[in-house]
Enzyme design. Structure first.
Site, PDB file in Angstrom:
ATOM      1  N   HIS A  96       4.898   1.166  -4.912  1.00 27.68           N
ATOM      2  CA  HIS A  96       5.569   0.629  -6.103  1.00 27.68           C
ATOM      3  C   HIS A  96       4.574   0.829  -7.245  1.00 27.68           C
ATOM      4  O   HIS A  96       3.361   0.645  -7.041  1.00 27.68           O
ATOM      5  CB  HIS A  96       5.873  -0.865  -5.931  1.00 27.68           C
ATOM      6  N   GLU A 106       3.642  -5.364  -7.114  1.00 26.27           N
ATOM      7  CA  GLU A 106       4.702  -6.369  -6.919  1.00 26.27           C
ATOM      8  C   GLU A 106       4.069  -7.753  -6.805  1.00 26.27           C
ATOM      9  O   GLU A 106       4.366  -8.650  -7.586  1.00 26.27           O
ATOM     10  CB  GLU A 106       5.496  -6.033  -5.653  1.00 26.27           C
ATOM     11  N   THR A 199      11.191  -6.529  -0.602  1.00 25.12           N
ATOM     12  CA  THR A 199      11.181  -6.675  -2.064  1.00 25.12           C
ATOM     13  C   THR A 199      12.243  -5.789  -2.716  1.00 25.12           C
ATOM     14  O   THR A 199      12.310  -5.683  -3.930  1.00 25.12           O
ATOM     15  CB  THR A 199       9.806  -6.280  -2.642  1.00 25.12           C
TER      16      THR A 199
HETATM   17  C1  4HO Z   1      11.326  -2.580   4.704  1.00 26.76           C
HETATM   18  C2  4HO Z   1      10.910  -2.553   3.258  1.00 26.76           C
HETATM   19  C3  4HO Z   1      11.777  -2.010   2.308  1.00 26.76           C
HETATM   20  C4  4HO Z   1      11.382  -1.983   0.979  1.00 26.76           C
HETATM   21  N1  4HO Z   1      10.163  -2.462   0.588  1.00 26.76           N
HETATM   22  O1  4HO Z   1       9.779  -2.418  -0.707  1.00 26.76           O
HETATM   23  C5  4HO Z   1       9.306  -2.997   1.495  1.00 26.76           C
HETATM   24  O2  4HO Z   1       8.230  -3.385   1.061  1.00 26.76           O
HETATM   25  C6  4HO Z   1       9.701  -3.051   2.867  1.00 26.76           C
HETATM   26 ZN    ZN Z   2       7.691  -2.161  -0.763  1.00 25.98          ZN
END
Ligand code: 4HO
Ligand code: ZN
Length: 262
Positions: A96, A106, A199
């Site tokens: 992210h 995040e 998330t």
């Molecule tokens: C399984 C999953 C899906 C999306 N994200 O951001 C995560 O951190 C974990």
């Molecule tokens: Zn993630």
């Protein structure tokens, strides 16, 4: 239309609850970690990572992030220890990040964001038959979060950023074998841990979060390559860059954040 969620004004985190009511649940992620309010738990041991026989398979642009997937038929690539009762198998990792110069992590630490956050997603294959089943169970997933801070070039991250041009468009995937994410870990495995959720939609409350305190250093140049990724497909005329794909911190709702006792 439908459940096409994203990070924009129309489809971003502030409206996800309309399609995914659990977005307003009581164990949502990410959160703001306040170090001096974390409690040390003597029963918490160190995190143990066995990534030796790492079998990455491919790298893909899923329209929300760039994701490296692993062959999880092999039960040697696991995380265990810490808050975990048994080993969890590595399934995928993804990132992210923010826009130019913006923050993009995040989780935040005492209100401070990092430039990016790496999530290594593992599932409890001892208790559940498939990843999908585990993803809906309260102890189904264990996600290891690593902060990325801007500084020097990260020697091994280049292997990923050099592959990003091959997955520029949403829906593209390419072979990416033999990458071992051990090379993306900081020197210390000191961590915070708490119970939370995915998330991104469907935001299932199935994650034991393990967030490493020490960030890794990556260069602005390497981060800029993530922003070159597109949310749009090859045949679309419009080209929208993938950036700011992070959900802001959610209410703690009385949850405890634990850390290792020194
Ligand atoms: C399984 C999953 C899906 C999306 N994200 O951001 C995560 O951190 C974990
Ligand atoms: Zn993630």
């Amino acid at each position: 239309t439908g459940d096409h969620w994203g990070y924009g004004i129309e489809d971003g985190p502030s409206v996800w609850h309309k399609t995914y009511p659990i977005a307003q649940g009581n164990r949502q992620s990410p959160i703001d970690i306040v170090p001096h309010q974390a409690s040390c738990d003597p029963s918490l041991g160190p995190i143990v990572l066995n990534y030796d026989h790492c079998t990455s398979m491919n790298i893909a642009n899923n329209g929300h992030s760039v994701i490296v997937e692993f062959d999880d038929t092999d039960d040697r690539v696991v995380i265990q220890g810490g808050p975990l009762d048994n080993p969890y198998k590595l399934k995928q990792f993804h990132f992210h990040w923010g826009g130019k110069g913006c923050h993009g992590s995040e989780h935040t630490v005492a209100g401070n964001s990092y430039a990016s956050e790496l999530h290594l997603v593992h599932w409890n294959a001892v208790k559940y038959g498939t990843f999908e089943e585990a993803a809906t169970a309260p102890d189904g997933l264990a996600v290891l979060g690593i902060f990325l801070e801007t500084g020097d070039d990260h020697r091994w991250l280049n292997m990923i950023t050099d592959a990003l041009y091959m997955v520029k468009f949403k829906g593209s995937v390419t072979d990416f074998e033999g990458f071992n994410p051990m090379c993306l870990l900081p020197s210390s495995l000191d961590y915070w841990t708490y119970l939370g959720s995915l998330t991104t939609p469907p935001l299932y409350e199935s994650v034991v979060w393990i967030i490493l305190r020490e960030p890794i250093m990556v260069s602005e140049k390497q981060l800029s390559k993530f922003r070159m990724l597109l949310l749009t497909e090859e045949e679309e005329d419009q080209r929208i860059h993938m950036e700011n794909n992070f959900r802001p911190p959610q209410p703690l709702n009385g949850r405890k954040v634990l850390n290792l006792c020194v």
